[in-house]
Design a protein around this motif. Structure first.
Motif, mmCIF file in Angstrom:
data_model
loop_
_atom_site.group_PDB
_atom_site.id
_atom_site.type_symbol
_atom_site.label_atom_id
_atom_site.label_comp_id
_atom_site.label_asym_id
_atom_site.label_seq_id
_atom_site.Cartn_x
_atom_site.Cartn_y
_atom_site.Cartn_z
ATOM 1 N N VAL A 391 0.731 -1.114 0.098
ATOM 2 C CA VAL A 391 0.040 -0.092 0.123
ATOM 3 C C VAL A 391 0.924 1.450 0.019
ATOM 4 O O VAL A 391 0.726 2.231 -0.850
ATOM 5 N N SER A 392 1.945 1.102 0.679
ATOM 6 C CA SER A 392 2.894 2.328 0.838
ATOM 7 C C SER A 392 3.540 2.569 -0.411
ATOM 8 O O SER A 392 4.171 3.753 -0.744
ATOM 9 N N ASN A 393 3.795 1.463 -0.943
ATOM 10 C CA ASN A 393 4.478 1.479 -2.416
ATOM 11 C C ASN A 393 3.742 0.841 -3.397
ATOM 12 O O ASN A 393 3.851 -0.230 -3.626
ATOM 13 N N PRO A 394 2.946 1.677 -4.215
ATOM 14 C CA PRO A 394 1.944 1.152 -5.182
ATOM 15 C C PRO A 394 2.708 0.213 -6.330
ATOM 16 O O PRO A 394 2.201 -0.247 -7.162
ATOM 17 N N GLU A 395 4.283 0.725 -6.508
ATOM 18 C CA GLU A 395 4.898 0.057 -7.630
ATOM 19 C C GLU A 395 5.624 -1.360 -7.101
ATOM 20 O O GLU A 395 5.982 -1.888 -8.195
ATOM 21 N N LYS A 397 5.866 -4.955 -6.866
ATOM 22 C CA LYS A 397 5.195 -6.108 -7.580
ATOM 23 C C LYS A 397 5.921 -7.517 -6.809
ATOM 24 O O LYS A 397 6.924 -7.422 -6.640
ATOM 25 N N ILE A 423 -6.031 -5.831 -1.381
ATOM 26 C CA ILE A 423 -5.733 -4.773 -1.877
ATOM 27 C C ILE A 423 -5.790 -5.108 -3.318
ATOM 28 O O ILE A 423 -5.986 -6.339 -4.119
ATOM 29 N N ARG A 428 0.157 -6.296 -10.427
ATOM 30 C CA ARG A 428 1.150 -6.504 -9.498
ATOM 31 C C ARG A 428 1.606 -7.438 -8.776
ATOM 32 O O ARG A 428 2.506 -7.806 -8.054
#
Length: 540
Positions: A391-395, A397, A423, A428
């Motif tokens: 969540v804190s790092n949407p990038e 994977k 989420i 991802r």
């Protein structure tokens, strides 16, 4: 975000040994063995972590991905991923007619990840050549949070010492190493502001409730698809393909069996008959055990009175049953490979990497494993930490991998964990399940497919130069659908069962396309070498 409190530990690096090599006759790389000191609050040395790093030469390292790799245990060195899956050299496996007794050999690993990422293999304190100082208490490193702290600070220091802060960053962990990955996803952000591009969770053990809780229905449900895959492999389900055996067993496990477990009716005749069908075990045995089957019972009873036992880590492997009850340390799927890997690694370290050691390389530290501090009174579950990190790092994977014949960390438990992230996971989260067990990469064809899938994963999480990767291939997109659970008569229990079903994950499978593997001659025989299938899926 969950609150994590750690004592800061200063770290500095010691001298390292470097050698130059050429991978696959085309990629120059540097191999480095080194040690990083851990310091306490008063600057005293508390321990030293040993590592082996492989970095591609003559490229811009700021644009080159770097992957930190470790195995699990807890108490295991990184030898398995290093010499079995990702490193530029690998051990010749039993599938290539390796023998239990020496001599052994290593060969060029055509499926090494060195073609797409630099690699750093980490041996936590107590494993490999990593040691705590004599006057220091090793328990300051041997625990869930303690381990996260030391590895977190190691990674930050390595990035600083080697000027790699701008590089795309990845973690790869197997078994308890995947537990470590899940915790580090959050801890690295909090401790050092390190945001990852990706994580590779191999034979995932993120939520222990699905693995080791005998009072919970979850482990019973999660292991059944692996039991069915095993029965299929040993020709106990001749009228089904592997994908059919897995899917039908999931439908039963997440439907009638889940309902029966929730109602305490798993010992009913209809349930026991289905369990007998999917597991290949006698109906009488299942009734005697009241519709619940432990992994130890399954491996010991599968061959009845034939005095053979299945491997816990890889049920495609079969050994002689010992007079005493089977246990993890006598497991044939471990006993066969430990000597091969230990001797080959030590020889490789001396001859190829020119590293001279003054202490033994600790492949597995039983003391660390026995003294490891887990949360008191509850099953370890780092799914919230993984969720928080994503969540804190949407990038960020993740790629989840596993073997169909693994009873220690069943692949269905990994699918269940993905369902608990709650989420958006489209683009991802990716998964691949392969022929083999806990270390499915011991099967060369599975290792090759794993590598091909990971090349695509790295491309999804970081655009690589053509020189660093192979031509891009299309990914198979497989949507996850929650299985339906039959409604029992009681409305409250039905609601609970349906709630459980919403979190369970099922996968679709492609038709198998494996080459028949060569036979191998050892005391531990693989009963049947049938075709299997791989499934690299993008999860919606």
């Amino acid at each position: 975000m969950r609150k994590i409190l750690f004592t800061f530990i200063a770290i500095c690096s010691l001298s390292a040994e470097t050698t130059q090599h050429l991978w696959n006759d085309c990629l120059p790389y540097q191999a480095k063995t080194g040690t990083i000191e851990l310091h306490g609050e008063k600057e005293e040395v508390t321990g030293r972590i040993f590592y082996t790093a492989y970095t591609k030469e003559f490229v811009d390292s700021s644009q080159r991905p770097i992957t930190f790799c470790f195995n699990g245990g807890p108490g295991s060195s990184s030898i398995w991923l290093h010499m079995g899956a990702f490193g530029p050299k690998r051990v010749v496996t039993f599938k290539e007619k390796a023998t239990i007794a020496p001599p052994y050999q290593w060969i060029e690993n055509k499926d090494s990840l060195i073609d797409v990422t630099d690699l750093v293999f980490i041996d936590p304190i107590g494993t490999g050549f990593s040691r705590h100082e004599k006057e220091q208490d090793p328990n300051q490193f041997w625990g869930v949070q303690e381990d996260l702290q030391s590895i977190c600070n190691f990674i930050a220091t390595y990035l600083t010492e080697n000027k790699r802060w701008s590089s795309p960053k990845y973690l790869a962990g197997e078994s308890y190493g995947s537990t470590r990955c899940a915790g580090l996803a959050e801890t690295l952000q909090i401790q050092h502001g390190i945001y990852l591009n990706g994580m590779i969770l191999i034979s995932s053990a993120v939520d222990f409730k699905t693995l080791f809780n005998p009072e919970s229905p979850l482990p019973q449900m999660m292991t059944l698809p692996s039991f069915a895959a095993t029965a299929w492999h040993h020709q106990r389900l001749p009228n089904l393909s592997l994908e059919e055996a897995i899917q039908k067993s999931k439908d039963f496990a997440y439907g009638p069996y889940a309902t029966a477990l929730l109602l305490g009716k798993e010992n009913e005749l209809s349930i026991c008959k289905e369990l007998s069908y999917f597991t290949g075990l006698p109906l009488e045995f299942i009734q005697r055990n009241q519709g619940r089957i432990s992994i130890l019972d399954f491996t010991e009873e599968f061959f009845g009175n034939e005095r053979k036992v299945l491997g816990l880590y890889d049920t495609s492997m079969v050994g002689d049953k010992l007079p005493q009850s089977c246990n993890i340390f006598s497991d044939p799927s471990l006993a066969f490979i430990t000597g091969i890997y230990t001797a080959t690694w030590n020889s490789y370290l001396q001859k190829e990497l020119s590293h001279t050691a003054t202490i033994p390389y600790q492949v597995f530290c039983e003391k660390a494993n026995m003294q490891w501090k887990f949360p008191a009174g509850e099953s370890l579950d780092l799914t919230p930490s993984l969720r928080s990190g994503m969540v804190s790092n949407p990038e960020l994977k993740i790629f989840v991998a596993g073997g169909h014949f693994d009873l220690i960390t069943p692949f269905a438990a990994a699918e269940y964990m993905l369902g608990q992230l709650r989420i958006p996971v489209k683009d991802r989260v990716f998964s691949g399940f392969y022929k083999g067990g806990h270390m499915f990469y011991l099967h060369p064809e599975s290792l090759h497919q794993f590598h091909e899938d990971l090349v695509q994963f790295y491309k999804q999480s970081k655009n690589l130069n053509e020189a660093d990767s192979k031509p891009k291939q299309e990914l198979l997109v497989v949507p996850i659908q929650a299985p339906q659970i039959n409604e029992p008569k009681q409305e409250q229990v039905a609601a609970l069962a349906n709630s459980t079903a919403d979190t369970l994950v099922s996968s679709e499978f492609e038709e198998p396309n494996f080459l028949e593997s060569p036979e191998w001659e050892t005391p531990f025989q693989e009963e049947t070498d049938l075709q299997d299938q791989n499934n690299f899926s993008e999860i919606e």
